[in-house]
Every structure is written in C-alpha cells, then in structure tokens.
Design a protein around this motif. Structure first.
Motif, PDB file in Angstrom:
ATOM      1  N   GLY A  13       0.773  -1.241   0.000  1.00 48.84           N
ATOM      2  CA  GLY A  13       0.000   0.000   0.000  1.00 48.84           C
ATOM      3  C   GLY A  13       0.798   1.282   0.000  1.00 48.84           C
ATOM      4  O   GLY A  13       0.628   2.129   0.882  1.00 48.84           O
ATOM      5  N   SER A  14       1.631   1.443  -1.005  1.00 51.27           N
ATOM      6  CA  SER A  14       2.252   2.740  -1.289  1.00 51.27           C
ATOM      7  C   SER A  14       1.391   3.423  -2.339  1.00 51.27           C
ATOM      8  O   SER A  14       0.774   2.752  -3.179  1.00 51.27           O
ATOM      9  CB  SER A  14       3.674   2.528  -1.826  1.00 51.27           C
ATOM     10  OG  SER A  14       4.047   3.594  -2.673  1.00 51.27           O
ATOM     11  N   ILE A  15       1.415   4.749  -2.328  1.00 51.96           N
ATOM     12  CA  ILE A  15       0.675   5.512  -3.345  1.00 51.96           C
ATOM     13  C   ILE A  15       1.127   5.113  -4.761  1.00 51.96           C
ATOM     14  O   ILE A  15       0.367   5.218  -5.725  1.00 51.96           O
ATOM     15  CB  ILE A  15       0.848   7.042  -3.114  1.00 51.96           C
ATOM     16  CG1 ILE A  15      -0.020   7.878  -4.042  1.00 51.96           C
ATOM     17  CG2 ILE A  15       2.297   7.471  -3.246  1.00 51.96           C
ATOM     18  CD1 ILE A  15      -1.470   7.855  -3.701  1.00 51.96           C
ATOM     19  N   ALA A  90       7.339  -1.745  -2.214  1.00 46.65           N
ATOM     20  CA  ALA A  90       7.432  -2.229  -0.838  1.00 46.65           C
ATOM     21  C   ALA A  90       7.214  -1.045   0.107  1.00 46.65           C
ATOM     22  O   ALA A  90       8.016  -0.104   0.124  1.00 46.65           O
ATOM     23  CB  ALA A  90       8.790  -2.868  -0.592  1.00 46.65           C
ATOM     24  N   SER A  91       6.135  -1.079   0.859  1.00 44.41           N
ATOM     25  CA  SER A  91       5.863  -0.009   1.835  1.00 44.41           C
ATOM     26  C   SER A  91       6.802  -0.157   3.041  1.00 44.41           C
ATOM     27  O   SER A  91       7.357  -1.239   3.290  1.00 44.41           O
ATOM     28  CB  SER A  91       4.411  -0.106   2.315  1.00 44.41           C
ATOM     29  OG  SER A  91       4.227  -1.301   3.055  1.00 44.41           O
ATOM     30  N   ALA A  92       6.920   0.929   3.805  1.00 40.36           N
ATOM     31  CA  ALA A  92       7.712   0.881   5.048  1.00 40.36           C
ATOM     32  C   ALA A  92       7.144  -0.191   5.974  1.00 40.36           C
ATOM     33  O   ALA A  92       7.889  -0.924   6.630  1.00 40.36           O
ATOM     34  CB  ALA A  92       7.676   2.252   5.725  1.00 40.36           C
ATOM     35  N   ASN A  93       5.824  -0.300   5.999  1.00 39.09           N
ATOM     36  CA  ASN A  93       5.181  -1.298   6.864  1.00 39.09           C
ATOM     37  C   ASN A  93       5.556  -2.717   6.440  1.00 39.09           C
ATOM     38  O   ASN A  93       5.892  -3.563   7.275  1.00 39.09           O
ATOM     39  CB  ASN A  93       3.662  -1.104   6.804  1.00 39.09           C
ATOM     40  CG  ASN A  93       2.933  -2.051   7.716  1.00 39.09           C
ATOM     41  OD1 ASN A  93       3.224  -2.132   8.895  1.00 39.09           O
ATOM     42  ND2 ASN A  93       1.995  -2.797   7.157  1.00 39.09           N
ATOM     43  N   CYS A  94       5.539  -2.966   5.146  1.00 40.96           N
ATOM     44  CA  CYS A  94       5.891  -4.298   4.633  1.00 40.96           C
ATOM     45  C   CYS A  94       7.343  -4.623   4.978  1.00 40.96           C
ATOM     46  O   CYS A  94       7.652  -5.735   5.442  1.00 40.96           O
ATOM     47  CB  CYS A  94       5.680  -4.320   3.112  1.00 40.96           C
ATOM     48  SG  CYS A  94       6.386  -5.756   2.304  1.00 40.96           S
ATOM     49  N   PRO A 124      11.680  -0.472  -2.621  1.00 41.20           N
ATOM     50  CA  PRO A 124      11.035   0.422  -1.645  1.00 41.20           C
ATOM     51  C   PRO A 124      10.356   1.611  -2.334  1.00 41.20           C
ATOM     52  O   PRO A 124      10.796   2.064  -3.401  1.00 41.20           O
ATOM     53  CB  PRO A 124      12.212   0.919  -0.792  1.00 41.20           C
ATOM     54  CG  PRO A 124      13.368   0.046  -1.109  1.00 41.20           C
ATOM     55  CD  PRO A 124      13.139  -0.450  -2.503  1.00 41.20           C
ATOM     56  N   ALA A 125       9.308   2.122  -1.675  1.00 37.49           N
ATOM     57  CA  ALA A 125       8.617   3.318  -2.191  1.00 37.49           C
ATOM     58  C   ALA A 125       7.987   4.044  -1.021  1.00 37.49           C
ATOM     59  O   ALA A 125       7.078   3.513  -0.376  1.00 37.49           O
ATOM     60  CB  ALA A 125       7.532   2.904  -3.191  1.00 37.49           C
ATOM     61  N   MET A 126       8.493   5.221  -0.754  1.00 39.68           N
ATOM     62  CA  MET A 126       7.933   6.012   0.361  1.00 39.68           C
ATOM     63  C   MET A 126       8.519   7.411   0.350  1.00 39.68           C
ATOM     64  O   MET A 126       9.463   7.699  -0.394  1.00 39.68           O
ATOM     65  CB  MET A 126       8.217   5.314   1.705  1.00 39.68           C
ATOM     66  CG  MET A 126       9.667   5.269   2.102  1.00 39.68           C
ATOM     67  SD  MET A 126      10.047   3.973   3.308  1.00 39.68           S
ATOM     68  CE  MET A 126       9.864   2.484   2.370  1.00 39.68           C
ATOM     69  N   ASN A 127       7.970   8.252   1.179  1.00 41.62           N
ATOM     70  CA  ASN A 127       8.457   9.615   1.385  1.00 41.62           C
ATOM     71  C   ASN A 127       9.938   9.580   1.821  1.00 41.62           C
ATOM     72  O   ASN A 127      10.361   8.650   2.508  1.00 41.62           O
ATOM     73  CB  ASN A 127       7.567  10.248   2.476  1.00 41.62           C
ATOM     74  CG  ASN A 127       8.127  11.513   3.044  1.00 41.62           C
ATOM     75  OD1 ASN A 127       8.866  11.475   4.022  1.00 41.62           O
ATOM     76  ND2 ASN A 127       7.802  12.617   2.432  1.00 41.62           N
TER      77      ASN A 127
HETATM   78  C1  LIG Z   1      -2.474   8.396   0.337  1.00 45.59           C
HETATM   79  C2  LIG Z   1      -1.507   7.488   1.033  1.00 45.59           C
HETATM   80  C3  LIG Z   1      -0.290   7.235   0.458  1.00 45.59           C
HETATM   81  C4  LIG Z   1       0.642   6.384   1.079  1.00 45.59           C
HETATM   82  N1  LIG Z   1       1.839   6.158   0.470  1.00 45.59           N
HETATM   83  C5  LIG Z   1       2.748   5.384   1.109  1.00 45.59           C
HETATM   84  C6  LIG Z   1       4.008   5.139   0.504  1.00 45.59           C
HETATM   85  O1  LIG Z   1       4.305   5.591  -0.615  1.00 45.59           O
HETATM   86  N2  LIG Z   1       4.885   4.351   1.164  1.00 45.59           N
HETATM   87  C7  LIG Z   1       4.606   3.803   2.389  1.00 45.59           C
HETATM   88  O2  LIG Z   1       5.458   3.106   2.933  1.00 45.59           O
HETATM   89  N3  LIG Z   1       3.413   4.008   2.976  1.00 45.59           N
HETATM   90  C8  LIG Z   1       2.478   4.776   2.376  1.00 45.59           C
HETATM   91  N4  LIG Z   1       1.259   4.974   2.961  1.00 45.59           N
HETATM   92  C9  LIG Z   1       0.970   4.302   4.242  1.00 45.59           C
HETATM   93  C10 LIG Z   1       0.578   2.843   4.016  1.00 45.59           C
HETATM   94  O3  LIG Z   1      -0.542   2.757   3.155  1.00 45.59           O
HETATM   95  C11 LIG Z   1       0.265   2.165   5.366  1.00 45.59           C
HETATM   96  O4  LIG Z   1       1.448   2.110   6.153  1.00 45.59           O
HETATM   97  C12 LIG Z   1      -0.273   0.787   5.198  1.00 45.59           C
HETATM   98  O5  LIG Z   1      -0.531   0.241   6.465  1.00 45.59           O
HETATM   99  C13 LIG Z   1       0.645  -0.132   4.408  1.00 45.59           C
HETATM  100  O6  LIG Z   1       0.053  -1.394   4.375  1.00 45.59           O
HETATM  101  P1  LIG Z   1       0.735  -2.663   3.688  1.00 45.59           P
HETATM  102  O7  LIG Z   1       2.121  -2.721   4.154  1.00 45.59           O
HETATM  103  O8  LIG Z   1      -0.152  -3.762   4.179  1.00 45.59           O
HETATM  104  O9  LIG Z   1       0.593  -2.498   2.243  1.00 45.59           O
HETATM  105  C14 LIG Z   1       0.320   5.799   2.342  1.00 45.59           C
HETATM  106  C15 LIG Z   1      -0.935   6.047   2.903  1.00 45.59           C
HETATM  107  C16 LIG Z   1      -1.830   6.879   2.262  1.00 45.59           C
HETATM  108  C17 LIG Z   1      -3.172   7.130   2.917  1.00 45.59           C
END
Ligand SMILES: Cc1cc2nc3c(=O)[nH]c(=O)nc-3n(C[C@H](O)[C@H](O)[C@H](O)COP(=O)(O)O)c2cc1C
Length: 182
Positions: A13-15, A90-94, A124-127
């Motif tokens: 769940g990264s944007i 890959a989100s930070a959470n993942c 990876p993909a995040m801020n």
């Molecule tokens: C609009 C929006 C954009 C997001 N973009 C990111 C991102 O690019 N990278 C990231 O690590 N988390 C991002 N997040 C936070 C993740 O969606 C959140 O941590 C989520 O729990 C990740 O779930 P997953 O690891 O199950 O996919 C974003 C959240 C929102 C609401």
C-alpha cells in the motif's frame, strides 16, 4: 527471456502501487506467468480485478484461509511455484513486517517458507524522510543480509510534493532487475 518464468508479484500500500499494474502488464508481455499477491494496504488503493484482467489469474489477498483448499498456499507458492519473488512497491510497513519475520499473513509466510532458494527482490517506495529513517534503513540492511536484493529508489518529485529519495523505480527498470536475477 522471461518466457514461462513464474513470478510472484507482491504489491503493497504505497501511493505508487498503480505502477504495479504496468509492471504486471510488462511481465505478461514478456511471456512470464504472474501471480499477484495484494497486501491489506494495497487493497485500499486498488481492486484485484485490474490485476486479474492483466494476468488472467486470481489475485491473492492476505487471508491464507481463503486460498484454494487443494494446497498449503504459502508452501506451494514459495517452494514449488515461484521462480522469483518481487515486492513492488514495498511499503515501510511491509519492510518492517518482513524484517520481524511476521507470518500472520500469506506473504509473510511465503517469505519465511522461501528460505532464499528463489531470488527475492524488493523495491522500496515512500516519502524521503520515511526512507531515511533508521527503522527503515536498519530493516533494509537486515533483509539484505538475509539475501533479499534491495533495489535502489529513484530520486525525484514524490506524490507528497517533496523532492528526494524514496521514489519507486519505474516498471521498465524493475523488469530489467527481474531479468538479471531470474
Ligand atoms: C495516500 C496514502 C499514500 C501512502 N503512500 C505510502 C508510501 O508511498 N509508502 C509507504 O510506505 N506508505 C504509504 N502509505 C501508508 C501505508 O498505506 C500504510 O502504512 C499501510 O498500512 C501499508 O500497508 P501494507 O504494508 O499492508 O501495504 C500511504 C498512505 C496513504 C493514505
């Protein structure tokens, strides 16, 4: 080069997860068989149908108990099915979850069951601040020390408007990394 290669593509769940649609499309065009796994976060951004239309396969979600009952899904995927596992984006959470060895969802269990006999690539993909945070950097180092190939991030304009590291590599670049590793 990717003809008949079986690629497990885990989308989180990264944007930037919309780019995973194009990655799936490119891999299928290259002849690969692509199995999508969608994290709970990815499901908040995208519907499985977009991937199912591109890959002609049911997209898996993280409820292991909702998978077909004819196999133990995480073992079959990790040890029999996949030639390569790609986490894009890959989100930070993942990243944190994998570095902790959590296996309370399908992909966490696949990651542990694979035991690195198949290549695992992670994009990876995040801020930028999130990417620079010691929690993320230390978790990435830990995953790398276990054999995960950590792909670079691009530097540029991020969805939040800031400019810096943490931008997801393009689907085309991801395909090149997959070709090098498979
Ligand atoms: C609009 C929006 C954009 C997001 N973009 C990111 C991102 O690019 N990278 C990231 O690590 N988390 C991002 N997040 C936070 C993740 O969606 C959140 O941590 C989520 O729990 C990740 O779930 P997953 O690891 O199950 O996919 C974003 C959240 C929102 C609401």
């Amino acid at each position: 080069m990717l003809k008949d290669k079986k690629i497990l593509l885990h989308v989180t769940g990264s944007i930037a997860c919309y780019k995973a649609c194009e990655l799936a499309n490119l891999l299928v065009k290259e002849g690969a068989e692509v199995q999508i796994s969608l994290s709970d976060g990815a499901l908040k951004f995208l519907q499985p149908a977009v991937f199912e239309g591109l890959t002609h396969k049911k997209a898996l979600t993280q409820n292991m108990f909702a998978c077909e009952p004819d196999c133990i899904p995480h073992i079959t995927l990790a040890q029999k099915w996949a030639d390569l596992i790609m986490i894009y984006p890959a989100s930070a959470n993942c990243i944190s979850r994998l570095a902790c060895g959590l296996s309370d969802d399908l992909f966490g269990a696949v990651f542990l069951a694979n035991n690195f006999d198949k290549p695992v690539l992670l994009a990876p993909a995040m801020n930028s601040n999130m990417f620079a945070h010691p929690a993320v950097q230390e978790n990435l180092k830990k995953l790398e020390s276990w054999g995960t190939k950590i792909l670079p991030t691009d530097e540029g304009r991020l969805a939040c408007g800031s400019v810096g590291k943490g931008k997801l590599i393009s689907p085309e670049t991801a395909v090149e990394f997959i070709k090098e590793s498979v």
